[in-house]
Design a protein around this motif. Structure first.
Motif, PDB file in Angstrom:
ATOM      1  N   VAL A 101      90.193 -18.230  12.991  1.00  0.00           N
ATOM      2  CA  VAL A 101      90.793 -16.930  12.684  1.00  0.00           C
ATOM      3  C   VAL A 101      91.497 -16.315  13.891  1.00  0.00           C
ATOM      4  O   VAL A 101      92.284 -15.380  13.746  1.00  0.00           O
ATOM      5  N   ARG A 102      91.233 -16.831  15.097  1.00  0.00           N
ATOM      6  CA  ARG A 102      91.948 -16.363  16.292  1.00  0.00           C
ATOM      7  C   ARG A 102      91.821 -17.438  17.356  1.00  0.00           C
ATOM      8  O   ARG A 102      91.006 -18.357  17.251  1.00  0.00           O
ATOM      9  N   TRP A 103      92.612 -17.312  18.411  1.00  0.00           N
ATOM     10  CA  TRP A 103      92.604 -18.304  19.466  1.00  0.00           C
ATOM     11  C   TRP A 103      91.222 -18.364  20.087  1.00  0.00           C
ATOM     12  O   TRP A 103      90.643 -17.325  20.439  1.00  0.00           O
ATOM     13  N   GLY A 104      90.684 -19.577  20.206  1.00  0.00           N
ATOM     14  CA  GLY A 104      89.404 -19.763  20.856  1.00  0.00           C
ATOM     15  C   GLY A 104      88.192 -19.573  19.961  1.00  0.00           C
ATOM     16  O   GLY A 104      87.060 -19.788  20.399  1.00  0.00           O
ATOM     17  N   SER A 105      88.394 -19.149  18.724  1.00  0.00           N
ATOM     18  CA  SER A 105      87.253 -18.915  17.829  1.00  0.00           C
ATOM     19  C   SER A 105      86.789 -20.239  17.231  1.00  0.00           C
ATOM     20  O   SER A 105      87.555 -21.207  17.181  1.00  0.00           O
ATOM     21  N   PRO A 106      85.547 -20.279  16.777  1.00  0.00           N
ATOM     22  CA  PRO A 106      85.101 -21.479  16.081  1.00  0.00           C
ATOM     23  C   PRO A 106      85.895 -21.691  14.795  1.00  0.00           C
ATOM     24  O   PRO A 106      86.529 -20.773  14.266  1.00  0.00           O
ATOM     25  N   VAL A 107      85.819 -22.900  14.301  1.00  0.00           N
ATOM     26  CA  VAL A 107      86.458 -23.228  13.031  1.00  0.00           C
ATOM     27  C   VAL A 107      85.417 -23.123  11.925  1.00  0.00           C
ATOM     28  O   VAL A 107      84.321 -23.666  12.044  1.00  0.00           O
ATOM     29  N   TYR A 108      85.760 -22.416  10.872  1.00  0.00           N
ATOM     30  CA  TYR A 108      84.831 -22.232   9.754  1.00  0.00           C
ATOM     31  C   TYR A 108      85.433 -22.807   8.477  1.00  0.00           C
ATOM     32  O   TYR A 108      86.660 -22.866   8.308  1.00  0.00           O
ATOM     33  N   ASP A 109      84.532 -23.190   7.598  1.00  0.00           N
ATOM     34  CA  ASP A 109      84.938 -23.670   6.276  1.00  0.00           C
ATOM     35  C   ASP A 109      85.097 -22.502   5.310  1.00  0.00           C
ATOM     36  O   ASP A 109      84.229 -21.636   5.215  1.00  0.00           O
ATOM     37  N   TYR A 110      86.190 -22.519   4.574  1.00  0.00           N
ATOM     38  CA  TYR A 110      86.421 -21.557   3.506  1.00  0.00           C
ATOM     39  C   TYR A 110      86.689 -22.323   2.221  1.00  0.00           C
ATOM     40  O   TYR A 110      87.277 -23.417   2.251  1.00  0.00           O
ATOM     41  N   TRP A 111      86.263 -21.712   1.109  1.00  0.00           N
ATOM     42  CA  TRP A 111      86.376 -22.378  -0.194  1.00  0.00           C
ATOM     43  C   TRP A 111      87.091 -21.486  -1.194  1.00  0.00           C
ATOM     44  O   TRP A 111      86.950 -20.263  -1.186  1.00  0.00           O
ATOM     45  N   GLY A 112      87.840 -22.135  -2.064  1.00  0.00           N
ATOM     46  CA  GLY A 112      88.419 -21.434  -3.191  1.00  0.00           C
ATOM     47  C   GLY A 112      87.403 -21.285  -4.300  1.00  0.00           C
ATOM     48  O   GLY A 112      86.263 -21.760  -4.207  1.00  0.00           O
ATOM     49  N   GLN A 113      87.822 -20.600  -5.369  1.00  0.00           N
ATOM     50  CA  GLN A 113      86.910 -20.299  -6.462  1.00  0.00           C
ATOM     51  C   GLN A 113      86.755 -21.472  -7.425  1.00  0.00           C
ATOM     52  O   GLN A 113      85.842 -21.469  -8.261  1.00  0.00           O
ATOM     53  N   GLY A 114      87.604 -22.446  -7.312  1.00  0.00           N
ATOM     54  CA  GLY A 114      87.533 -23.615  -8.177  1.00  0.00           C
ATOM     55  C   GLY A 114      88.473 -23.499  -9.364  1.00  0.00           C
ATOM     56  O   GLY A 114      88.729 -22.407  -9.883  1.00  0.00           O
ATOM     57  N   THR A 115      88.998 -24.634  -9.777  1.00  0.00           N
ATOM     58  CA  THR A 115      89.855 -24.686 -10.958  1.00  0.00           C
ATOM     59  C   THR A 115      89.424 -25.881 -11.808  1.00  0.00           C
ATOM     60  O   THR A 115      89.173 -26.971 -11.292  1.00  0.00           O
ATOM     61  N   GLN A 116      89.318 -25.659 -13.106  1.00  0.00           N
ATOM     62  CA  GLN A 116      88.802 -26.685 -14.004  1.00  0.00           C
ATOM     63  C   GLN A 116      89.898 -27.682 -14.377  1.00  0.00           C
ATOM     64  O   GLN A 116      91.015 -27.289 -14.752  1.00  0.00           O
ATOM     65  N   VAL A 117      89.555 -28.954 -14.286  1.00  0.00           N
ATOM     66  CA  VAL A 117      90.427 -30.023 -14.766  1.00  0.00           C
ATOM     67  C   VAL A 117      89.699 -30.743 -15.889  1.00  0.00           C
ATOM     68  O   VAL A 117      88.564 -31.213 -15.704  1.00  0.00           O
ATOM     69  N   THR A 118      90.333 -30.824 -17.039  1.00  0.00           N
ATOM     70  CA  THR A 118      89.750 -31.475 -18.210  1.00  0.00           C
ATOM     71  C   THR A 118      90.688 -32.580 -18.673  1.00  0.00           C
ATOM     72  O   THR A 118      91.905 -32.365 -18.778  1.00  0.00           O
ATOM     73  N   VAL A 119      90.127 -33.744 -18.907  1.00  0.00           N
ATOM     74  CA  VAL A 119      90.906 -34.883 -19.391  1.00  0.00           C
ATOM     75  C   VAL A 119      90.341 -35.280 -20.751  1.00  0.00           C
ATOM     76  O   VAL A 119      89.191 -35.710 -20.862  1.00  0.00           O
ATOM     77  N   SER A 120      91.157 -35.112 -21.768  1.00  0.00           N
ATOM     78  CA  SER A 120      90.687 -35.388 -23.124  1.00  0.00           C
ATOM     79  C   SER A 120      91.863 -35.644 -24.044  1.00  0.00           C
ATOM     80  O   SER A 120      92.927 -35.035 -23.895  1.00  0.00           O
ATOM     81  N   SER A 121      91.650 -36.540 -24.982  1.00  0.00           N
ATOM     82  CA  SER A 121      92.686 -36.787 -25.984  1.00  0.00           C
ATOM     83  C   SER A 121      92.437 -35.925 -27.227  1.00  0.00           C
ATOM     84  O   SER A 121      93.217 -35.974 -28.166  1.00  0.00           O
TER      85      SER A 121
END
Length: 121
Positions: A101-121
């Motif tokens: 988030v700024r110079w010299g700061s640690p690196v953190y993991d961020y996540w999105g809320q998720g999106t559904q993928v459906t495969v079906s005929s």
């Protein structure tokens, strides 16, 4: 501080294609790796694909040759082009970014809320 917003999930027939997008915004100095993980019901979250800020990529064996990850560093956005979708691909797909988030700061993991993928005929 950092938000990831995903889009592009949905329903597709076997053999079809979808393109996922994930835009990062907020207090961002640098984004290192960006990636897509997926989690099917009853299973652990697993890596599908990731890309470094230099453009190096790696993929899960199950998606190699079918999925392509890319990123636009100017837009802090990553994309996942999914072709030849199979019945085993359905899951919630989560975007991940490793962010300083700024110079010299640690690196953190961020996540999105998720999106559904459906495969079906």
């Amino acid at each position: 501080q950092v938000q990831l917003v995903e889009s592009g999930g949905g329903l597709v027939q076997p053999g079809g294609s979808l393109r996922l997008s994930c835009a990062a915004s907020g207090s961002i100095f640098r984004i290192n790796t960006m990636g897509w993980y997926r989690q099917a019901p009853g299973k652990q979250r697993e890596l599908a694909a990731r890309i470094t800020n230099g453009g190096s990529t790696n993929y899960a064996d199950s998606v190699k040759g079918r999925f392509t990850i890319s990123r636009d560093n100017a837009k802090n956005t990553t994309y996942l082009q999914m072709n030849s979708l199979k019945p085993e691909d359905p899951a919630v797909y989560y975007c991940n970014s490793r962010v300083a988030v700024r110079w010299g700061s640690p690196v953190y993991d961020y996540w999105g809320q998720g999106t559904q993928v459906t495969v079906s005929s």
